[in-house]
Scaffold this active site. Structure first.
Site, mmCIF file in Angstrom:
data_model
loop_
_atom_site.group_PDB
_atom_site.id
_atom_site.type_symbol
_atom_site.label_atom_id
_atom_site.label_comp_id
_atom_site.label_asym_id
_atom_site.label_seq_id
_atom_site.Cartn_x
_atom_site.Cartn_y
_atom_site.Cartn_z
ATOM 1 N N TYR A 48 0.842 -1.213 0.000
ATOM 2 C CA TYR A 48 0.000 0.000 0.000
ATOM 3 C C TYR A 48 0.872 1.257 0.000
ATOM 4 C CZ TYR A 48 -3.937 -3.041 1.221
ATOM 5 O OH TYR A 48 -4.885 -4.029 1.237
ATOM 6 N N HIS A 49 1.852 1.282 -0.853
ATOM 7 C CA HIS A 49 2.676 2.480 -0.975
ATOM 8 C C HIS A 49 3.432 2.441 -2.301
ATOM 9 C CE1 HIS A 49 5.458 -0.489 0.946
ATOM 10 N NE2 HIS A 49 6.233 -0.033 -0.012
#
Ligand code: T46
Length: 135
Positions: A48-49
């Protein structure tokens, strides 16, 4: 979106198998950090980045894992399940990893030391920056 794999030579004999990773040879950058993810719990999705600068090669040295990759314009899904194959993830690519097999060891070679400020953890901010870079 374009995905780049790096296939490694297989060195093996009757005793077993071996893969050698060498910076600026079969790894297309200077290796400044190595880390590995293992014992990831069932149904966990992580990542998630994106990274502002960091470039990495991901290798499932054991087991398998699914990558969801997103460059801000297109997305793709990739399964890593082979210790002879690396996945090159350039900077400014949003990643999420899921479906880790219980025996998965995901080894990552990185061209930078760990730097929390290199992370973009907000998806909308990532999309805005990705569009700005293309302008
Ligand atoms: C990536 C994917 C594949 C450190 O102290 N040093 C390090 O070099 C790293 C990578 C992490 N950490 C610490 C920071 C957190 O407290 O380890 C903990 C877990 O890291 P993170 O939540 O960033 O893990 P993932 O699985 O979300 O992401 C990691 C990498 O950070 C990332 O660059 O591409 O693996």
């Amino acid at each position: 979106m374009k995905v780049t794999f790096v296939d490694f030579d297989r060195h093996g004999d009757e005793r077993g198998m071996l893969v050698a990773l060498e910076e600026q040879r079969n790894i297309p950058f200077t290796i400044r950090r190595v880390y590995y993810l293992f014992d990831t719990k069932p149904r966990v999705r992580r990542g998630y980045h994106a990274h502002r600068q960091l470039k990495q090669i991901m290798i499932a040295v054991s087991g398998s894992v699914r990558f969801h990759l997103d460059d801000g314009f297109e997305t793709t899904e990739v399964v890593l399940d082979n210790p002879y194959r690396g996945l090159l993830v350039e900077s400014m690519v949003w990643r999420e990893m899921s479906e880790f097999s219980s025996n998965c060891v995901l080894m990552v070679l990185a061209d930078q030391l760990y730097d929390p400020t290199d992370y973009i953890r907000d998806y909308q901010e990532f999309c805005t920056l990705a569009k700005r870079e293309r302008e």
